[in-house]
Enzyme design. Structure first.
Site, PDB file in Angstrom:
ATOM      1  N   SER A   1      16.708   0.935  95.151  1.00  0.00           N
ATOM      2  CA  SER A   1      16.565  -0.810  95.007  1.00  0.00           C
ATOM      3  C   SER A   1      17.092  -1.413  94.033  1.00  0.00           C
ATOM      4  CB  SER A   1      15.542   0.475  93.506  1.00  0.00           C
ATOM      5  OG  SER A   1      15.071  -0.602  91.912  1.00  0.00           O
TER       6      SER A   1
ATOM      7  N   LYS B   1      13.591  -1.097  98.512  1.00  0.00           N
ATOM      8  CA  LYS B   1      12.341  -1.728  96.884  1.00  0.00           C
ATOM      9  C   LYS B   1      13.685  -3.206  96.485  1.00  0.00           C
ATOM     10  CE  LYS B   1      12.414   0.187  92.977  1.00  0.00           C
ATOM     11  NZ  LYS B   1      11.253   0.847  91.521  1.00  0.00           N
TER      12      LYS B   1
ATOM     13  N   LYS C   1      13.036  -6.088  93.467  1.00  0.00           N
ATOM     14  CA  LYS C   1      11.905  -6.268  92.395  1.00  0.00           C
ATOM     15  C   LYS C   1      11.790  -7.791  92.222  1.00  0.00           C
ATOM     16  CE  LYS C   1      13.039  -2.583  89.772  1.00  0.00           C
ATOM     17  NZ  LYS C   1      12.038  -1.202  89.063  1.00  0.00           N
TER      18      LYS C   1
ATOM     19  N   ASP D   1       8.162  -4.223  93.779  1.00  0.00           N
ATOM     20  CA  ASP D   1       8.227  -3.107  92.339  1.00  0.00           C
ATOM     21  C   ASP D   1       7.670  -5.244  91.105  1.00  0.00           C
ATOM     22  OD1 ASP D   1       8.003  -2.090  89.792  1.00  0.00           O
ATOM     23  OD2 ASP D   1       9.738  -1.223  89.735  1.00  0.00           O
TER      24      ASP D   1
ATOM     25  N   GLU E   1       4.216  -2.318  94.131  1.00  0.00           N
ATOM     26  CA  GLU E   1       4.392  -1.129  92.990  1.00  0.00           C
ATOM     27  C   GLU E   1       4.313  -1.939  91.709  1.00  0.00           C
ATOM     28  OE1 GLU E   1       7.909   1.763  91.149  1.00  0.00           O
ATOM     29  OE2 GLU E   1       7.532   0.877  92.377  1.00  0.00           O
TER      30      GLU E   1
ATOM     31  N   ASP F   1       3.646   3.316  89.201  1.00  0.00           N
ATOM     32  CA  ASP F   1       4.618   3.484  88.197  1.00  0.00           C
ATOM     33  C   ASP F   1       4.286   3.899  86.846  1.00  0.00           C
ATOM     34  OD1 ASP F   1       7.047   4.521  87.062  1.00  0.00           O
ATOM     35  OD2 ASP F   1       8.076   2.156  88.546  1.00  0.00           O
TER      36      ASP F   1
ATOM     37  N   LYS G   1       8.528   9.897  88.575  1.00  0.00           N
ATOM     38  CA  LYS G   1       9.614   9.737  87.701  1.00  0.00           C
ATOM     39  C   LYS G   1       9.727  11.138  86.977  1.00  0.00           C
ATOM     40  CE  LYS G   1      10.548   4.397  88.197  1.00  0.00           C
ATOM     41  NZ  LYS G   1      10.354   3.062  87.260  1.00  0.00           N
TER      42      LYS G   1
ATOM     43  N   GLY H   1      13.920   6.179  90.501  1.00  0.00           N
ATOM     44  CA  GLY H   1      14.699   6.461  89.558  1.00  0.00           C
ATOM     45  C   GLY H   1      14.820   5.609  88.262  1.00  0.00           C
TER      46      GLY H   1
END
Length: 370
Positions: free
Chosen positions: A137, A163, A165, A190, A215, A240, A264, A292
């Site tokens: 990530s 991934k 952000k 995400d 996400e 999530d 998670k 995570g």
């Protein structure tokens, strides 16, 4: 019956090797709470409360988890006799919410129980893999060039999925740049709930970039909005923050609010409930992967074990320790080689805590009973 005689809580702070920026805040260091449970016959299990420091990802913080674990959860653990970790999880569930706090003690119970059984934590959970595929990530960077540099470094290290952000104003342009530079890279984004339904054009544009998933685009409770978005784009929506317990997952499945689930351990209150979410998602045909919270080595070890379960068909956020920390809290780091992390076969957690290092980096410690 297993009875816990001692609970220790250690607040530990470690610097990050690279600042991590999300849609809500930046992180330069992290403070987590390490949990040690000791049974009456001297067997020890370790867990990790990997809550954020501030109430941005969830309502829980290090301060709130410290208070709840010390004043409410530890006393429950000390007075409860149990044969299986799920029984202790049920006792702790009397404390409503506080999933991060409960997760740390639940992981410690599973680590202890698997040691007593003489099996690895992964085997105790039902894991079947000898190694798990690792994704990574990446946070929001100051520039697109800086982001491309980070992506290139992680691809060179062999990570099988990246991934990114995103946030309003940092969305289509950086993702398009990464896709252009890495056309075959498994890639997903995400948002951590930073957008709302007025931003549909953003997701329509992202839908054209060949992403694995989008996400958590909207706020946690906005399941109807997620369902509306999923019906209008071909890219799978991944939930999530929207799924904190199995009942949330049942609702999300009924609404068709997403086609992928990020599980998670911390968000769901521990391994007990994470396994239940995995089982339900698998029975419903929903692929899952393990997310995570920048865990230290103890929490990361639990993620590796969970990712060995058969329903985890997508790369999980089980990147190597060196991605986040110059030195981890375990005697040996978790290592990612060619995009895979080996699943330990030894009894218990699989990685040993470095007690001297933990003590040197602890900001507080409490032992119960005193």
């Amino acid at each position: 019956m297993i009875r816990i005689e001692n609970v220790e809580l250690h607040r530990v702070r470690l610097p990050l090797v690279h600042e991590f920026q999300t849609s809500s805040h930046a992180k330069r260091s992290l403070e987590h709470i390490l949990v040690m449970l000791r049974s009456a016959d001297g067997v020890v299990g370790w867990g990790e409360i990997a809550s954020p420091s501030g109430p941005f990802y969830s309502a829980e913080t290090v301060e709130s988890c410290w208070a709840v674990a010390r004043s409410f959860l530890a006393p429950i653990v000390l007075r409860t006799s149990w044969e299986h970790p799920s029984e202790l999880a049920a006792a702790m569930a009397k404390v409503r919410g506080n999933h991060f706090a409960r997760a740390g003690l639940d992981v410690a119970a599973w680590a202890l129980w698997s040691s007593l059984q003489g099996v690895s934590l992964a085997s105790a959970l039902g894991g079947e893999r000898a190694r798990v595929s690792a994704g990574v990530s990446l946070g929001i960077e100051p520039t697109i060039d800086a982001l491309l540099e980070q992506v290139g470094a992680r691809v060179a290290e062999g990570y099988q999925r990246v991934k990114l952000k995103i946030a309003p104003g940092w969305d289509v342009a950086p993702v398009r740049a990464v896709r252009s530079a890495f056309p075959d890279l498994p890639l997903h984004v995400d948002a951590n709930g930073a957008f709302d339904v007025s931003d549909i054009s953003v997701f329509s544009a992202l839908d054209e970039l060949g992403l694995l998933m989008i996400e958590q685009p909207f706020a946690p409770r906005a399941l109807v909005a997620h369902a509306t978005l999923q019906s209008s784009i071909s890219t799978p929506v991944c939930l999530d923050e929207s799924v904190e317990d199995v009942e949330d997952l049942v609702t999300a499945l009924r609404l068709r609010a997403g086609r992928i689930l990020n599980i998670k351990v911390s968000r769901m209150g521990g391994l007990t409930f994470a396994v239940r979410a995995h089982d339900l998602a698998r029975a419903s045909g929903v692929p899952v992967w393990c997310g995570g919270m920048h865990e230290f080595g103890i929490g990361r070890a639990a993620n590796v074990a969970l990712s060995a379960l058969p329903g985890f068909t997508l790369p999980s956020d089980v990147s190597g320790s060196d991605k986040y920390y110059a030195r981890d809290v375990t005697t040996s780091p978790i290592v990612c080689v060619d995009g895979f992390v080996d699943v330990p076969s030894s009894p218990g957690l699989g990685w040993e805590p470095d007690l001297d290092f933990i003590a040197a980096h602890a900001t507080d410690r409490v032992a119960l009973p005193a």
